[in-house]
Motif scaffolding. Structure first.
Motif, PDB file in Angstrom:
ATOM      1  N   THR A 120       0.834  -1.202   0.000  1.00  0.00           N
ATOM      2  CA  THR A 120       0.000   0.000   0.000  1.00  0.00           C
ATOM      3  C   THR A 120       0.869   1.253   0.000  1.00  0.00           C
ATOM      4  O   THR A 120       0.558   2.228  -0.690  1.00  0.00           O
ATOM      5  CB  THR A 120      -0.932   0.002   1.227  1.00  0.00           C
ATOM      6  N   ALA A 121       1.954   1.228   0.747  1.00  0.00           N
ATOM      7  CA  ALA A 121       2.864   2.375   0.768  1.00  0.00           C
ATOM      8  C   ALA A 121       3.463   2.618  -0.614  1.00  0.00           C
ATOM      9  O   ALA A 121       3.560   3.769  -1.066  1.00  0.00           O
ATOM     10  CB  ALA A 121       3.971   2.153   1.790  1.00  0.00           C
ATOM     11  N   GLY A 122       3.844   1.570  -1.300  1.00  0.00           N
ATOM     12  CA  GLY A 122       4.367   1.718  -2.657  1.00  0.00           C
ATOM     13  C   GLY A 122       3.327   2.268  -3.614  1.00  0.00           C
ATOM     14  O   GLY A 122       3.627   3.111  -4.465  1.00  0.00           O
ATOM     15  N   PHE A 123       2.099   1.827  -3.460  1.00  0.00           N
ATOM     16  CA  PHE A 123       1.001   2.321  -4.291  1.00  0.00           C
ATOM     17  C   PHE A 123       0.763   3.807  -4.051  1.00  0.00           C
ATOM     18  O   PHE A 123       0.579   4.581  -4.991  1.00  0.00           O
ATOM     19  CB  PHE A 123      -0.269   1.515  -3.986  1.00  0.00           C
ATOM     20  N   VAL A 124       0.796   4.224  -2.794  1.00  0.00           N
ATOM     21  CA  VAL A 124       0.544   5.629  -2.446  1.00  0.00           C
ATOM     22  C   VAL A 124       1.717   6.516  -2.858  1.00  0.00           C
ATOM     23  O   VAL A 124       1.517   7.619  -3.383  1.00  0.00           O
ATOM     24  CB  VAL A 124       0.245   5.754  -0.939  1.00  0.00           C
ATOM     25  N   VAL A 125       2.935   6.049  -2.650  1.00  0.00           N
ATOM     26  CA  VAL A 125       4.116   6.828  -3.025  1.00  0.00           C
ATOM     27  C   VAL A 125       4.179   7.027  -4.540  1.00  0.00           C
ATOM     28  O   VAL A 125       4.721   8.019  -5.022  1.00  0.00           O
ATOM     29  CB  VAL A 125       5.399   6.140  -2.494  1.00  0.00           C
ATOM     30  N   ALA A 126       3.594   6.123  -5.288  1.00  0.00           N
ATOM     31  CA  ALA A 126       3.633   6.215  -6.748  1.00  0.00           C
ATOM     32  C   ALA A 126       2.806   7.375  -7.297  1.00  0.00           C
ATOM     33  O   ALA A 126       3.057   7.814  -8.417  1.00  0.00           O
ATOM     34  CB  ALA A 126       3.149   4.901  -7.361  1.00  0.00           C
ATOM     35  N   PHE A 127       1.846   7.896  -6.545  1.00  0.00           N
ATOM     36  CA  PHE A 127       1.037   9.016  -7.043  1.00  0.00           C
ATOM     37  C   PHE A 127       1.878  10.261  -7.294  1.00  0.00           C
ATOM     38  O   PHE A 127       1.868  10.790  -8.414  1.00  0.00           O
ATOM     39  CB  PHE A 127      -0.137   9.313  -6.109  1.00  0.00           C
ATOM     40  N   PRO A 128       2.622  10.768  -6.313  1.00  0.00           N
ATOM     41  CA  PRO A 128       3.433  11.954  -6.617  1.00  0.00           C
ATOM     42  C   PRO A 128       4.553  11.673  -7.617  1.00  0.00           C
ATOM     43  O   PRO A 128       4.896  12.531  -8.421  1.00  0.00           O
ATOM     44  CB  PRO A 128       3.990  12.388  -5.258  1.00  0.00           C
ATOM     45  N   VAL A 129       5.104  10.466  -7.580  1.00  0.00           N
ATOM     46  CA  VAL A 129       6.155  10.121  -8.537  1.00  0.00           C
ATOM     47  C   VAL A 129       5.584  10.134  -9.951  1.00  0.00           C
ATOM     48  O   VAL A 129       6.197  10.689 -10.878  1.00  0.00           O
ATOM     49  CB  VAL A 129       6.780   8.749  -8.191  1.00  0.00           C
ATOM     50  N   SER A 130       4.409   9.572 -10.141  1.00  0.00           N
ATOM     51  CA  SER A 130       3.767   9.571 -11.454  1.00  0.00           C
ATOM     52  C   SER A 130       3.442  10.985 -11.910  1.00  0.00           C
ATOM     53  O   SER A 130       3.582  11.309 -13.095  1.00  0.00           O
ATOM     54  CB  SER A 130       2.482   8.742 -11.419  1.00  0.00           C
ATOM     55  N   TRP A 131       3.010  11.806 -10.988  1.00  0.00           N
ATOM     56  CA  TRP A 131       2.695  13.199 -11.325  1.00  0.00           C
ATOM     57  C   TRP A 131       3.947  13.932 -11.806  1.00  0.00           C
ATOM     58  O   TRP A 131       3.911  14.638 -12.808  1.00  0.00           O
ATOM     59  CB  TRP A 131       2.093  13.896 -10.115  1.00  0.00           C
ATOM     60  N   ILE A 132       5.056  13.736 -11.106  1.00  0.00           N
ATOM     61  CA  ILE A 132       6.305  14.403 -11.473  1.00  0.00           C
ATOM     62  C   ILE A 132       6.802  13.915 -12.829  1.00  0.00           C
ATOM     63  O   ILE A 132       7.204  14.716 -13.680  1.00  0.00           O
ATOM     64  CB  ILE A 132       7.367  14.198 -10.375  1.00  0.00           C
ATOM     65  N   VAL A 133       6.765  12.619 -13.050  1.00  0.00           N
ATOM     66  CA  VAL A 133       7.221  12.061 -14.324  1.00  0.00           C
ATOM     67  C   VAL A 133       6.316  12.536 -15.466  1.00  0.00           C
ATOM     68  O   VAL A 133       6.799  12.931 -16.532  1.00  0.00           O
ATOM     69  CB  VAL A 133       7.281  10.518 -14.263  1.00  0.00           C
ATOM     70  N   ALA A 134       5.008  12.526 -15.257  1.00  0.00           N
ATOM     71  CA  ALA A 134       4.082  12.985 -16.293  1.00  0.00           C
ATOM     72  C   ALA A 134       4.300  14.461 -16.602  1.00  0.00           C
ATOM     73  O   ALA A 134       4.252  14.882 -17.766  1.00  0.00           O
ATOM     74  CB  ALA A 134       2.640  12.736 -15.863  1.00  0.00           C
ATOM     75  N   LYS A 135       4.537  15.247 -15.579  1.00  0.00           N
ATOM     76  CA  LYS A 135       4.781  16.680 -15.771  1.00  0.00           C
ATOM     77  C   LYS A 135       6.046  16.905 -16.592  1.00  0.00           C
ATOM     78  O   LYS A 135       6.059  17.731 -17.509  1.00  0.00           O
ATOM     79  CB  LYS A 135       4.891  17.354 -14.407  1.00  0.00           C
ATOM     80  N   GLN A 136       7.095  16.155 -16.268  1.00  0.00           N
ATOM     81  CA  GLN A 136       8.344  16.275 -17.018  1.00  0.00           C
ATOM     82  C   GLN A 136       8.167  15.830 -18.480  1.00  0.00           C
ATOM     83  O   GLN A 136       8.693  16.469 -19.387  1.00  0.00           O
ATOM     84  CB  GLN A 136       9.452  15.456 -16.353  1.00  0.00           C
ATOM     85  N   LEU A 137       7.446  14.744 -18.690  1.00  0.00           N
ATOM     86  CA  LEU A 137       7.209  14.280 -20.054  1.00  0.00           C
ATOM     87  C   LEU A 137       6.328  15.250 -20.838  1.00  0.00           C
ATOM     88  O   LEU A 137       6.550  15.472 -22.030  1.00  0.00           O
ATOM     89  CB  LEU A 137       6.565  12.894 -20.035  1.00  0.00           C
ATOM     90  N   TYR A 138       5.361  15.817 -20.178  1.00  0.00           N
ATOM     91  CA  TYR A 138       4.446  16.736 -20.845  1.00  0.00           C
ATOM     92  C   TYR A 138       5.175  18.019 -21.227  1.00  0.00           C
ATOM     93  O   TYR A 138       4.922  18.584 -22.291  1.00  0.00           O
ATOM     94  CB  TYR A 138       3.250  17.043 -19.938  1.00  0.00           C
ATOM     95  N   GLN A 139       6.070  18.494 -20.380  1.00  0.00           N
ATOM     96  CA  GLN A 139       6.824  19.699 -20.681  1.00  0.00           C
ATOM     97  C   GLN A 139       7.876  19.474 -21.752  1.00  0.00           C
ATOM     98  O   GLN A 139       8.261  20.413 -22.441  1.00  0.00           O
ATOM     99  CB  GLN A 139       7.492  20.245 -19.417  1.00  0.00           C
ATOM    100  N   ALA A 140       8.321  18.260 -21.907  1.00  0.00           N
ATOM    101  CA  ALA A 140       9.342  17.946 -22.908  1.00  0.00           C
ATOM    102  C   ALA A 140       8.773  17.968 -24.326  1.00  0.00           C
ATOM    103  O   ALA A 140       9.536  18.008 -25.286  1.00  0.00           O
ATOM    104  CB  ALA A 140       9.953  16.578 -22.613  1.00  0.00           C
ATOM    105  N   ARG A 141       7.466  17.967 -24.430  1.00  0.00           N
ATOM    106  CA  ARG A 141       6.853  17.993 -25.764  1.00  0.00           C
ATOM    107  C   ARG A 141       7.129  19.311 -26.337  1.00  0.00           C
ATOM    108  O   ARG A 141       7.109  19.867 -27.214  1.00  0.00           O
ATOM    109  CB  ARG A 141       5.355  17.768 -25.673  1.00  0.00           C
TER     110      ARG A 141
END
Length: 61
Positions: A40-61
């Motif tokens: 559960t901790a890994g699942f919850v920690v993945a939310f901000p990590v996914s947000w950061i990665v998505a933000k970086q990928l979206y800005q790289a476009r």
């Protein structure tokens, strides 16, 4: 960007949850409660990590 985050969370969440469970097992916690807590901790920690990665990928476009 939300859809990208959701798609990334599927992969990042399972990777982090699995890594946390492996770490718990390596430390000797082999009962159900610690395994569920770390997954559960890994699942919850993945939310901000996914947000950061998505933000970086979206800005790289």
């Amino acid at each position: 960007m939300i859809w990208l985050m959701v798609i990334l969370h599927v992969f990042i969440g399972s990777t982090l949850a699995g890594s946390f469970v492996i770490a718990a097992l390596a430390m000797g916690y082999d009962t159900l409660t610690p395994i569920l807590v770390t997954a559960t901790a890994g699942f919850v920690v993945a939310f901000p990590v996914s947000w950061i990665v998505a933000k970086q990928l979206y800005q790289a476009r």
